[in-house]
Design an enzyme around this catalytic site. Structure first.
Site, PDB file in Angstrom:
ATOM      1  N   HIS A 513       0.819  -1.223   0.000  1.00  0.00           N
ATOM      2  CA  HIS A 513       0.000   0.000   0.000  1.00  0.00           C
ATOM      3  C   HIS A 513       0.853   1.273   0.000  1.00  0.00           C
ATOM      4  O   HIS A 513       0.326   2.370  -0.173  1.00  0.00           O
ATOM      5  CB  HIS A 513      -0.934  -0.009   1.216  1.00  0.00           C
ATOM      6  CG  HIS A 513      -2.269   0.631   0.949  1.00  0.00           C
ATOM      7  ND1 HIS A 513      -2.450   1.625   0.021  1.00  0.00           N
ATOM      8  CD2 HIS A 513      -3.491   0.396   1.491  1.00  0.00           C
ATOM      9  CE1 HIS A 513      -3.708   2.000   0.010  1.00  0.00           C
ATOM     10  NE2 HIS A 513      -4.367   1.261   0.889  1.00  0.00           N
ATOM     11  N   ASP A 517      -2.326   2.070  -4.522  1.00  0.00           N
ATOM     12  CA  ASP A 517      -3.559   2.424  -3.830  1.00  0.00           C
ATOM     13  C   ASP A 517      -4.604   1.334  -4.043  1.00  0.00           C
ATOM     14  O   ASP A 517      -4.545   0.566  -5.012  1.00  0.00           O
ATOM     15  CB  ASP A 517      -4.113   3.754  -4.354  1.00  0.00           C
ATOM     16  CG  ASP A 517      -3.244   4.929  -3.944  1.00  0.00           C
ATOM     17  OD1 ASP A 517      -2.554   4.826  -2.910  1.00  0.00           O
ATOM     18  OD2 ASP A 517      -3.239   5.940  -4.664  1.00  0.00           O
TER      19      ASP A 517
END
Length: 540
Positions: A513, A517
């Protein structure tokens, strides 16, 4: 007879090196395989062992000088020969023909003693400095042909069979199975008059450290403490990642060098940044003697262990464990799961598999379908094929697709380089070839590593889906679940719903992450789903 000391080639892409330090001076006696000088390349720092026993009679290349591989940097005479003054002339010209690399030696091998041929621990990759002999395939007294598999080794990157450098009779085993030694160590002898010995060399003593009370909380060590000890860049990186002061770790490598096994063993016992601080050893304290070999735990048995039995980790298991922990500590893991209707691909495979194998010489499995869908989507979304480098993102030029292969003794991820340039058949053949050679210990070092995205297929064991750990330094991994028949709601062109039996599969994307995204991960998986459910590619 004088023996030339040359600048070794420390990897396929390395063509020069800098002598950073001479560990001996002219007139000093030196033993064969004793550390002689230190070098630095754009990939690694390393200590280079002496190719022969005798007296260092001449240093041709002084410290701080960069020369090409195979340049003569010094000369060793037999004991008693006259010594020459230190030469500070211009570096010698490299030999016209570089030393040929072979599976059994990537740095120049020391000359054999007498008529025998030395068998050495090869360098199985640019960042590999040691290996573990897991099995001798021949015994002392056995005849062996040149290039016939002689022993098996395990390194940080690959398990491999090492071929014999010559034909003859295995006259001596110097390093027994289960022992870790540095590259270029003589592990056996073919021919000659060597005795039939198989006793391991005694491990080097580690410096005594005064015991102190544990600190109340982990404290980050001073950077200089770890940088001043003898170790490789890989060892220093592990120490940095685990907030570990290398001054606390006893080195068992040549000249007290700290090996990867040393630091991983220390972390396994004490944990990251949790060991008591060590009392500094005075500068005048003698350095530990070099060790030719260090016994390690034997490979874990292939048969199930008895209840209550304590079985040491195999080398591969230790490496896997460390890498999994490193990945969880490094990446911000997130997972997303998509259900894919695989019915169209199941029909294509059932219809074409017999003719396909006859045409192409390889079985038609589901993995090439998934791989091609991933490759096509990675080309559209390069962020999923990227990786972190410090505070920046590296967008890779090629798609190097890792395919995880389960072995009886662990797990390995061979890589299809430049997968975007391969057809469906090319990908299918590469998957079958790499998996077969991985199981038979025939992989080359450059076929493991440098991946940019990995696919793992635990679904063959029947699981619905899993949450795989990202293969460092990549940023995403695709887990393939099992293929099952399920009732599904189908909507026709007129909008009418009906229930039908469909072949369904779950695909899980594990992603970092920090780079990717959730929206990008969702778009990626939606595109893979679309590609597979509406398959239109010619399979060849």
């Amino acid at each position: 007879m004088p023996t030339d000391v040359i600048m070794p080639q420390m990897g396929e892409s390395i063509f020069e090196g800098t002598i950073t330090k001479w560990l001996k001076k002219p007139g000093d006696s030196v033993q064969r395989d004793e550390p002689l000088f230190e070098i630095s390349t754009d990939k690694v720092d390393a200590e280079i062992p002496s190719p022969a026993a005798g007296v260092l009679s001449e240093i041709k290349i002084p410290e701080g000088t960069t020369v090409q591989i195979n340049t003569v940097v010094g000369v060793i005479n037999e004991a008693g020969a006259a010594t020459a003054e230190v030469s500070v002339s211009e570096p010698s010209a490299p030999k016209t023909e570089p030393a040929a690399e072979s599976p059994s030696a990537s740095a120049p091998a020391p000359a054999a003693a007498g008529p025998g041929t030395d068998v050495i621990m090869p360098q199985m990759g640019e960042s590999i400095f040691e290996g573990t002999i897991t099995k001798w395939l021949k015994q002392v007294g056995d005849a062996v042909q040149r290039d016939e598999p002689l022993f098996e080794i395990s390194t940080d990157k690959v398990d491999a069979e090492i071929p014999s450098p010559a034909a003859g009779v295995l006259s001596e085993i110097k390093v027994p199975a289960g022992t870790t030694v540095q590259i270029n160590t003589v592990v056996g002898v073919i021919g000659g008059t060597a005795g039939a010995s198989a006793a391991p060399a005694a491990p080097a003593p580690t410096p005594a450290k005064a015991e102190t009370a544990p600190a109340a909380a982990p404290v980050a060590p001073a950077a200089s403490a770890s940088e001043n000890v003898r170790s490789s860049p890989l060892v220093r990186k592990i120490a940095k990642d685990n907030n570990l002061d290398l001054g606390q770790v006893g080195g068992t490598g040549a000249g007290g060098r700290i090996t990867k096994t040393d630091v991983l063993g220390f972390l396994e016992k004490h944990g990251a940044a949790s060991a008591p601080p060590a009392v500094a050893v005075p500068a005048s304290a003698p350095a530990p003697q070099p060790a030719a070999a260090k016994p390690v735990a034997p490979a874990a048995p292939a048969t199930p262990s008895l209840p209550g039995e304590l079985v040491p980790l195999s080398r591969m298991r230790s490496i896997i464990a460390q890498r999994m922990v490193d990945s969880k500590h490094t990446n911000a893991h997130v997972h997303t799961v998509f259900k894919i209707d695989f019915s169209r691909i199941v029909k294509i495979r059932e219809k074409e598999k017999s003719k396909y194998e006859q045409r192409n010489g390889v079985k038609l499995t589901y993995m090439p379908f998934i791989s091609r869908a991933v490759i096509a989507t990675l080309r559209k979304m390069p962020i999923v094929n990227a990786s972190m480098e410090g505070d920046a993102i590296r967008y890779h030029q090629n798609i190097n697709l890792g395919i995880a292969v389960a072995l009886d003794w662990g797990l390995i991820v061979p890589v299809i380089k430049q997968a975007e340039e391969r057809s469906f058949v090319g990908v299918a053949r590469a998957i079958a070839d790499l998996a077969d050679r991985a199981r038979n210990k025939k992989l080359k070092p450059d076929e493991v590593g440098s991946g940019t995205f990995t696919i793992t297929n635990p679904g063959i064991f029947g699981e619905q889906f899993g949450t795989p750990i990202i293969n460092q330094p990549e940023s995403a991994i695709l887990g393939v679940g099992g293929l099952f028949k399920e009732p599904a709601v189908i909507t026709d062109d007129s909008g009418t719903d009906s229930i039908a039996i469909r072949h369904m599969i779950h695909l899980t994307l594990g992603f970092d992450h920090r780079i990717i995204d959730g929206a990008d991960a969702g778009k990626f998986m939606a595109e893979v789903k679309k590609y597979l459910e509406n398959w239109s590619e010619d399979i060849g």
